[in-house]
Structures are given as C-alpha cells and as structure tokens.
Design a protein around this motif. Structure first.
Motif, PDB file in Angstrom:
ATOM      1  N   VAL A  54      -3.119  -9.299  -2.700  1.00  0.00           N
ATOM      2  CA  VAL A  54      -1.738  -9.695  -2.983  1.00  0.00           C
ATOM      3  C   VAL A  54      -1.439  -9.547  -4.475  1.00  0.00           C
ATOM      4  O   VAL A  54      -0.372  -9.038  -4.858  1.00  0.00           O
ATOM      5  N   ASP A  55      -2.356  -9.964  -5.316  1.00  0.00           N
ATOM      6  CA  ASP A  55      -2.172  -9.791  -6.759  1.00  0.00           C
ATOM      7  C   ASP A  55      -1.994  -8.313  -7.098  1.00  0.00           C
ATOM      8  O   ASP A  55      -1.155  -7.949  -7.948  1.00  0.00           O
ATOM      9  N   GLY A  56      -2.760  -7.460  -6.435  1.00  0.00           N
ATOM     10  CA  GLY A  56      -2.644  -6.027  -6.673  1.00  0.00           C
ATOM     11  C   GLY A  56      -1.289  -5.484  -6.261  1.00  0.00           C
ATOM     12  O   GLY A  56      -0.690  -4.676  -6.976  1.00  0.00           O
ATOM     13  N   LEU A  57      -0.778  -5.925  -5.114  1.00  0.00           N
ATOM     14  CA  LEU A  57       0.523  -5.465  -4.639  1.00  0.00           C
ATOM     15  C   LEU A  57       1.641  -5.921  -5.569  1.00  0.00           C
ATOM     16  O   LEU A  57       2.594  -5.174  -5.825  1.00  0.00           O
ATOM     17  N   VAL A  58       1.524  -7.150  -6.091  1.00  0.00           N
ATOM     18  CA  VAL A  58       2.520  -7.639  -7.045  1.00  0.00           C
ATOM     19  C   VAL A  58       2.474  -6.802  -8.322  1.00  0.00           C
ATOM     20  O   VAL A  58       3.512  -6.404  -8.868  1.00  0.00           O
ATOM     21  N   THR A  59       1.267  -6.519  -8.795  1.00  0.00           N
ATOM     22  CA  THR A  59       1.106  -5.697 -10.000  1.00  0.00           C
ATOM     23  C   THR A  59       1.702  -4.309  -9.807  1.00  0.00           C
ATOM     24  O   THR A  59       2.327  -3.743 -10.722  1.00  0.00           O
ATOM     25  N   LEU A  60       1.534  -3.754  -8.612  1.00  0.00           N
ATOM     26  CA  LEU A  60       2.066  -2.424  -8.300  1.00  0.00           C
ATOM     27  C   LEU A  60       3.556  -2.450  -7.972  1.00  0.00           C
ATOM     28  O   LEU A  60       4.155  -1.410  -7.693  1.00  0.00           O
ATOM     29  N   ASP A  61       4.155  -3.645  -7.984  1.00  0.00           N
ATOM     30  CA  ASP A  61       5.576  -3.838  -7.693  1.00  0.00           C
ATOM     31  C   ASP A  61       5.948  -3.394  -6.285  1.00  0.00           C
ATOM     32  O   ASP A  61       7.032  -2.843  -6.047  1.00  0.00           O
ATOM     33  N   ALA A  62       5.022  -3.613  -5.330  1.00  0.00           N
ATOM     34  CA  ALA A  62       5.372  -3.410  -3.921  1.00  0.00           C
ATOM     35  C   ALA A  62       6.483  -4.399  -3.577  1.00  0.00           C
ATOM     36  O   ALA A  62       6.408  -5.577  -3.927  1.00  0.00           O
ATOM     37  N   LYS A  63       7.518  -3.933  -2.897  1.00  0.00           N
ATOM     38  CA  LYS A  63       8.674  -4.790  -2.619  1.00  0.00           C
ATOM     39  C   LYS A  63       8.474  -5.690  -1.406  1.00  0.00           C
ATOM     40  O   LYS A  63       9.238  -6.637  -1.196  1.00  0.00           O
ATOM     41  N   GLY A  64       7.448  -5.402  -0.623  1.00  0.00           N
ATOM     42  CA  GLY A  64       7.189  -6.248   0.540  1.00  0.00           C
ATOM     43  C   GLY A  64       6.006  -5.736   1.326  1.00  0.00           C
ATOM     44  O   GLY A  64       5.579  -4.589   1.159  1.00  0.00           O
ATOM     45  N   TRP A  65       5.470  -6.614   2.156  1.00  0.00           N
ATOM     46  CA  TRP A  65       4.352  -6.216   3.009  1.00  0.00           C
ATOM     47  C   TRP A  65       4.263  -7.117   4.222  1.00  0.00           C
ATOM     48  O   TRP A  65       4.806  -8.218   4.251  1.00  0.00           O
ATOM     49  N   ASN A  66       3.601  -6.594   5.229  1.00  0.00           N
ATOM     50  CA  ASN A  66       3.329  -7.347   6.452  1.00  0.00           C
ATOM     51  C   ASN A  66       1.900  -7.854   6.434  1.00  0.00           C
ATOM     52  O   ASN A  66       1.034  -7.314   5.745  1.00  0.00           O
TER      53      ASN A  66
END
Length: 283
Positions: free
Chosen positions: A52-64
């Motif tokens: 999750v920290d990685g997705l936030v860092t990558l600025d992913a706008k959302g995930w399932n």
C-alpha cells in the motif's frame, strides 16, 4: 497506449492469478477512452502495508483487495464508507493524494445489479443462504438499502446469528438466523420471500449438481433468485428457479457490478457493463 500520463490502478491478493479484475477494468478503460492501466499484484499477507505504501508513492489512484487482505486494509485506511465500517472489510480503495478511503462494493454491486434489472430490495423480504465474507457484505447492503426482513440460512447457526445481530444493531432491518438443517423454519421464510440469494459455494464447479434448495415446491410463489456462483453460470439453483417461472440473476452480474462501482468511485464514469460482459466473458 501507456505513456507518462497513464493512471495506475490494480488489485492486491494472494494468490491473484485467477482474478478477472484486470480484464474487466482494462475493457472498461478502453471502452470509455481513458488513459489508465490496471495490474494484478500478488502480495503476501504480511506484505500488505508495504504494498500500500508503494502504491501511494506511485500515486496509484485506487486499487481493489481480494483475499486475504480485505479485513486488514480497514486499518490502513484514513476513512471508511458506512458499509465497509459495518462489514469490517474493504475491497476498493480511493487514493486522494495519500488520503485513503475504503469501500466495500460487493454488496452495493449486488443491489445495483438488481436495480439495473428493475428490482429494488426496499421493503422486500429476503432469504440469504450463507454467511461468509461476500454474503456478509451483501447482507449488510441489503439491510442498508431498505430490505424489510432478512433471513440468513447457514450450516453453522452461530455464524448466521452473529451476522443477524450485526445487522440488527446497525440497521432497521428485521434480521434472523436459521440453521440450514431446520428445514421447517427455512421453508416458512422461503415461501414468504420476494428474493432468494445463494451466497454459498453450492452449485460451483466441480460440484454443479449441488444446491441449497431441494424442494421445487418452495418456489411456488415465484420469488426472484440470484446466485453468487458464476462457474457455471447456469447453476442448479437458477435452473430450479427458471423451471418454476422465477426471474433469475447469475453470479457474473454481481462480479461485474461490484467492479462497476469501483470504476465509478475512481473515474466518476459509468462502466458499460453489458459491453464489458460481452467482451470479457462473451455472454
């Protein structure tokens, strides 16, 4: 084509190779002309926070989220939807510049599917077979959407009882638990129901001949039947319903509509559900 402006979305689970979500969302992005990509990430249970920290860092706008992460994700969100807070699980996250809002679209997708076919659960009497994770989400959403009464029929009565208590404590729905072995009590509720929902694995391959219903006479009042199972699409449960003249909804509808609600939360746009169903599943 992906480029420097492509928006990232994804799904986290373990295992994840079986997920239809990448195909569903890729088809939806292409149909709506959105510059976005959706990837599947195999994340072990003890690695969720790092992912999750990685997705936030990558600025992913959302995930399932799928198993085994739905419950733990609740504690990583800054905010939860009403349904997610009651259910205690998250399957969709919206990332707004690091502020994470958790939603559970399993139940809302199920009721949205019904509304799209002109069936509103408000004021209806419902019998739900099963009390597992997806059934729990659907039960809560049925109650939040105004179902008048909900009978939860389950092999383990105590599990159904805990779910009924949760619903009674958080909604105005009249919820009760019935043991699957209590055929008389179950029959009374089935005969009075407007909607029957199979939230169990009975009927799923490789055991397609299994079914939560054994007596077709219980369908004499022609309730609507809906199934979580989508392999096979034509389950024994739905076959019995059609033979009795009931309206039926297969499990693919729930799968697509929970994805459609996540798509709407992320993009603000409607997923073309019928077109995506045809493209991905040829149905």
């Amino acid at each position: 084509m992906n480029d420097g402006n492509t928006t990232l979305y994804g799904v986290l689970g373990h295992p994840i190779h079986h997920s239809f979500s990448p195909a569903i969302h890729t088809a939806a992005f292409e149909a709506n002309g959105l510059n976005a990509t959706y990837l599947a990430f195999d994340v072990a249970e003890d690695q969720l926070e790092k992912a999750v920290d990685g997705l936030v860092t990558l600025d992913a706008k959302g995930w399932n989220l799928t198993m085994p992460h739905k419950t733990k994700m609740c504690g990583l969100c800054d905010e939860l939807s009403e349904a997610a807070a009651i259910v205690g699980a998250v399957n969709t996250v919206v990332n707004d510049h690091g502020h994470l809002t958790g939603h559970i679209t399993d139940g809302a997708g199920f009721t949205a599917m019904l509304r799209a076919q002109n069936f509103d659960v408000k004021g209806k009497r419902v019998v739900l077979f099963g009390a597992g994770g997806a059934a729990r989400a659907v039960a809560v959403q049925l109650a939040l959407d105004g179902a008048a009464a909900l009978s939860i029929v389950n092999r383990t009565l105590s599990k159904a009882g805990m779910l009924a208590d949760l619903i009674s404590a958080n909604t105005a729905c009249d919820a009760r638990a019935i043991a699957l072995s209590d055929e008389k009590a179950a029959a009374e509720q089935i005969l009075a129901a407007d909607l029957l929902v199979n939230g169990t694995k009975l009927g799923m391959a490789p055991n397609p001949d299994t079914c939560v219903l054994t007596d077709p006479a219980l369908l004499q009042n022609k309730p609507v039947l809906a199934d979580f199972v989508y392999n096979p699409l034509n389950t024994r449960f739905l076959q019995m319903g059609r033979e009795a003249g009931c309206r039926t909804f297969d499990g693919l509808g729930m799968l697509l509509w929970q994805g459609a609600l996540a798509f709407k939360l992320w993009t603000g746009e409607d997923m073309p559900v019928a077109a995506v169903r045809q493209r991905v599943f040829h149905q």
